[in-house]
Design a protein around this motif. Structure first.
Motif, mmCIF file in Angstrom:
data_model
loop_
_atom_site.group_PDB
_atom_site.id
_atom_site.type_symbol
_atom_site.label_atom_id
_atom_site.label_comp_id
_atom_site.label_asym_id
_atom_site.label_seq_id
_atom_site.Cartn_x
_atom_site.Cartn_y
_atom_site.Cartn_z
ATOM 1 N N LEU A 107 -0.711 8.999 -13.844
ATOM 2 C CA LEU A 107 -1.158 10.400 -13.887
ATOM 3 C C LEU A 107 -2.115 10.707 -12.743
ATOM 4 C CD1 LEU A 107 -1.785 10.863 -17.714
ATOM 5 C CD2 LEU A 107 0.077 11.802 -16.352
ATOM 6 N N LEU A 108 -2.958 9.728 -12.421
ATOM 7 C CA LEU A 108 -3.893 9.941 -11.306
ATOM 8 C C LEU A 108 -3.116 10.084 -9.990
ATOM 9 C CD1 LEU A 108 -6.846 10.145 -10.384
ATOM 10 C CD2 LEU A 108 -6.871 7.667 -10.114
ATOM 11 N N ILE A 109 -2.078 9.283 -9.818
ATOM 12 C CA ILE A 109 -1.251 9.370 -8.598
ATOM 13 C C ILE A 109 -0.631 10.767 -8.495
ATOM 14 C CG2 ILE A 109 0.905 8.540 -7.523
ATOM 15 C CD1 ILE A 109 0.185 5.742 -8.683
ATOM 16 N N VAL A 133 -13.694 4.099 -1.869
ATOM 17 C CA VAL A 133 -13.325 2.673 -1.959
ATOM 18 C C VAL A 133 -12.821 2.395 -3.368
ATOM 19 C CG1 VAL A 133 -14.240 0.314 -1.932
ATOM 20 C CG2 VAL A 133 -15.026 1.929 -0.251
ATOM 21 N N ILE A 134 -11.847 1.499 -3.464
ATOM 22 C CA ILE A 134 -11.338 1.097 -4.787
ATOM 23 C C ILE A 134 -11.843 -0.321 -5.069
ATOM 24 C CG2 ILE A 134 -9.283 0.748 -6.198
ATOM 25 C CD1 ILE A 134 -7.770 2.546 -4.154
ATOM 26 N N SER A 135 -12.681 -0.442 -6.084
ATOM 27 C CA SER A 135 -13.258 -1.743 -6.427
ATOM 28 C C SER A 135 -12.393 -2.404 -7.506
ATOM 29 C CB SER A 135 -14.682 -1.517 -6.943
ATOM 30 O OG SER A 135 -15.216 -2.702 -7.440
ATOM 31 N N VAL A 136 -11.945 -3.614 -7.237
ATOM 32 C CA VAL A 136 -10.959 -4.225 -8.135
ATOM 33 C C VAL A 136 -11.467 -5.527 -8.742
ATOM 34 C CG1 VAL A 136 -8.581 -5.076 -8.258
ATOM 35 C CG2 VAL A 136 -9.141 -3.241 -6.719
ATOM 36 N N ASN A 137 -11.139 -5.735 -10.026
ATOM 37 C CA ASN A 137 -11.414 -7.030 -10.660
ATOM 38 C C ASN A 137 -10.088 -7.649 -11.125
ATOM 39 O OD1 ASN A 137 -10.696 -5.709 -13.004
ATOM 40 N ND2 ASN A 137 -12.752 -5.597 -13.831
ATOM 41 N N GLU A 181 -0.725 2.356 -4.270
ATOM 42 C CA GLU A 181 -0.290 3.712 -3.909
ATOM 43 C C GLU A 181 -1.492 4.653 -3.761
ATOM 44 O OE1 GLU A 181 2.974 5.258 -6.231
ATOM 45 O OE2 GLU A 181 2.991 7.121 -5.069
ATOM 46 N N ILE A 182 -2.455 4.522 -4.668
ATOM 47 C CA ILE A 182 -3.667 5.359 -4.581
ATOM 48 C C ILE A 182 -4.405 5.060 -3.274
ATOM 49 C CG2 ILE A 182 -5.938 5.793 -5.631
ATOM 50 C CD1 ILE A 182 -4.537 5.372 -8.377
ATOM 51 N N SER A 183 -4.492 3.792 -2.940
ATOM 52 C CA SER A 183 -5.174 3.388 -1.695
ATOM 53 C C SER A 183 -4.493 4.034 -0.479
ATOM 54 C CB SER A 183 -5.155 1.864 -1.609
ATOM 55 O OG SER A 183 -5.393 1.438 -0.311
ATOM 56 N N HIS A 184 -3.174 4.055 -0.461
ATOM 57 C CA HIS A 184 -2.449 4.671 0.660
ATOM 58 C C HIS A 184 -2.665 6.186 0.688
ATOM 59 C CE1 HIS A 184 -0.664 1.067 2.091
ATOM 60 N NE2 HIS A 184 -0.039 0.811 0.951
ATOM 61 N N LEU A 185 -2.581 6.813 -0.490
ATOM 62 C CA LEU A 185 -2.726 8.277 -0.554
ATOM 63 C C LEU A 185 -4.092 8.725 -0.043
ATOM 64 C CD1 LEU A 185 -1.142 9.045 -4.056
ATOM 65 C CD2 LEU A 185 -0.327 9.920 -1.859
ATOM 66 N N LEU A 186 -5.117 7.886 -0.284
ATOM 67 C CA LEU A 186 -6.490 8.279 0.076
ATOM 68 C C LEU A 186 -6.966 7.614 1.363
ATOM 69 C CD1 LEU A 186 -8.054 7.711 -3.467
ATOM 70 C CD2 LEU A 186 -7.573 9.943 -2.444
ATOM 71 N N ILE A 232 -1.934 -7.611 -2.061
ATOM 72 C CA ILE A 232 -1.114 -7.483 -0.837
ATOM 73 C C ILE A 232 0.377 -7.636 -1.188
ATOM 74 C CG2 ILE A 232 -0.573 -8.631 1.374
ATOM 75 C CD1 ILE A 232 -3.667 -8.924 1.703
ATOM 76 N N LYS A 233 0.669 -8.586 -2.059
ATOM 77 C CA LYS A 233 2.056 -8.789 -2.496
ATOM 78 C C LYS A 233 2.620 -7.529 -3.155
ATOM 79 C CE LYS A 233 3.581 -11.641 -5.863
ATOM 80 N NZ LYS A 233 3.253 -12.752 -6.778
ATOM 81 N N ASN A 234 1.718 -6.723 -3.728
ATOM 82 C CA ASN A 234 2.149 -5.508 -4.427
ATOM 83 C C ASN A 234 1.942 -4.232 -3.612
ATOM 84 O OD1 ASN A 234 3.090 -6.101 -7.355
ATOM 85 N ND2 ASN A 234 1.421 -7.529 -6.947
ATOM 86 N N GLY A 235 1.815 -4.381 -2.298
ATOM 87 C CA GLY A 235 1.805 -3.188 -1.443
ATOM 88 C C GLY A 235 0.481 -2.790 -0.835
ATOM 89 N N ALA A 236 -0.613 -3.500 -1.183
ATOM 90 C CA ALA A 236 -1.917 -3.141 -0.609
ATOM 91 C C ALA A 236 -2.003 -3.611 0.840
ATOM 92 C CB ALA A 236 -3.038 -3.768 -1.429
ATOM 93 N N GLU A 237 -2.821 -2.901 1.641
ATOM 94 C CA GLU A 237 -2.972 -3.327 3.036
ATOM 95 C C GLU A 237 -4.392 -3.779 3.346
ATOM 96 O OE1 GLU A 237 -1.326 -0.448 5.761
ATOM 97 O OE2 GLU A 237 0.634 -0.738 4.805
#
Ligand code: ATP
Length: 244
Positions: A203-205, A71-75, A88-93, A117-122
């Protein structure tokens, strides 16, 4: 408009992202202070990614790919600084996002969600007062049952120490991005990436894309072999020796 030739272009660009984030109600005012502290440490790094950060990016990528429920926890800060990269990381994983902020506000949670969401998250989850993790007093204990509650690995770019410690005590592996190797987050996380989040995410991507070709056993070995304390010491020494 900041001219690209400005010697502090990148620093001014990210400051603007945080300031706009505040104007739009995504980032909290306290996020400014956290960002300032981060900038100070970036000076010590010479505003470059060290070999120690590269190593922890490798271990973090291995841990994320081999996780059952990442899970990616965001602030508010991470959402405005690197939304596309996080998506992009969320999609890859195939990992969902979960919003978790210190200064509780449903309105801000929704704003962060919409911005992602506006920036590509689902898949963006919000905390749910029916579920909580143990060992945490603040409102940040509330989690989503499809996100952090069942996660084995939590990626927490920019985090505070209390919550990192609580997540680890709840038997979750935690990957943090914290440019301050002395912070409690840095010391409590399973893998700490000591770098500016704006440099570390691309770099992580790249590393996740490369490592997805490896088999799980090899990746698990890489993640297990990571010595976070040694890496933090190396990062700190790198900063102290970096003075030209
Ligand atoms: P602790 O982990 O010791 O409890 P804290 O809760 O006081 O620290 P915050 O104020 O929440 O920490 O700030 C989060 C951390 O994020 C700080 O250690 C800061 O250095 C770091 N930070 C801020 N901006 C960035 C950035 N752009 N990239 C990486 N790290 C950053």
């Amino acid at each position: 408009m900041i001219p690209k030739s400005h010697p502090r272009y990148e620093s001014l660009r990210t400051r603007n992202l945080i300031v706009n984030g505040i104007k739009e109600g995504i980032t909290s005012l306290h996020g400014l202070i956290a960002h300032g502290r981060g900038e100070a440490f970036d000076y010590l790094l010479g505003e470059k990614t060290s070999e120690f950060a590269e190593k922890s990016i490798g271990a973090g990528a291995a841990l994320l790919i081999t996780a059952k429920n990442p899970v990616i926890s965001v602030n508010g800060n991470s959402a405005v600084l690197v939304p596309n990269e996080l998506a992009e990381i969320s999609h890859l994983l195939s990992a969902p996002f979960e919003i978790n902020i210190f200064h509780a506000s449903k309105k801000r949670e929704i704003k962060i969600k919409n911005h992602l969401i506006k920036n590509g998250a689902e898949n963006v989850l919000l905390p749910d007062k029916r579920f909580k993790i143990r060992h945490l007093q603040s409102n940040r204990k509330y989690v989503n049952k499809n996100g952090i509650l069942k996660a084995d690995v939590v990626f927490v770019p920019l985090e505070d120490g209390d919550r990192t410690e609580a997540l680890v005590r709840n038997r979750k592996k935690v990957i943090a991005v914290d440019i301050n190797p002395l912070s409690r987050t840095a010391r409590k996380a399973t893998v700490t990436i000591v770098d500016n989040i704006t440099r570390a995410m691309p770099l992580l991507i790249k590393t996740i894309k490369q490592y997805k070709k490896h088999d799980n056993k090899r990746l698990q070995k890489m993640a297990k072999g990571h010595d976070n304390r040694k890496n933090l010491k190396g990062s700190l020494n790198y900063m102290l020796q970096n003075f030209p």
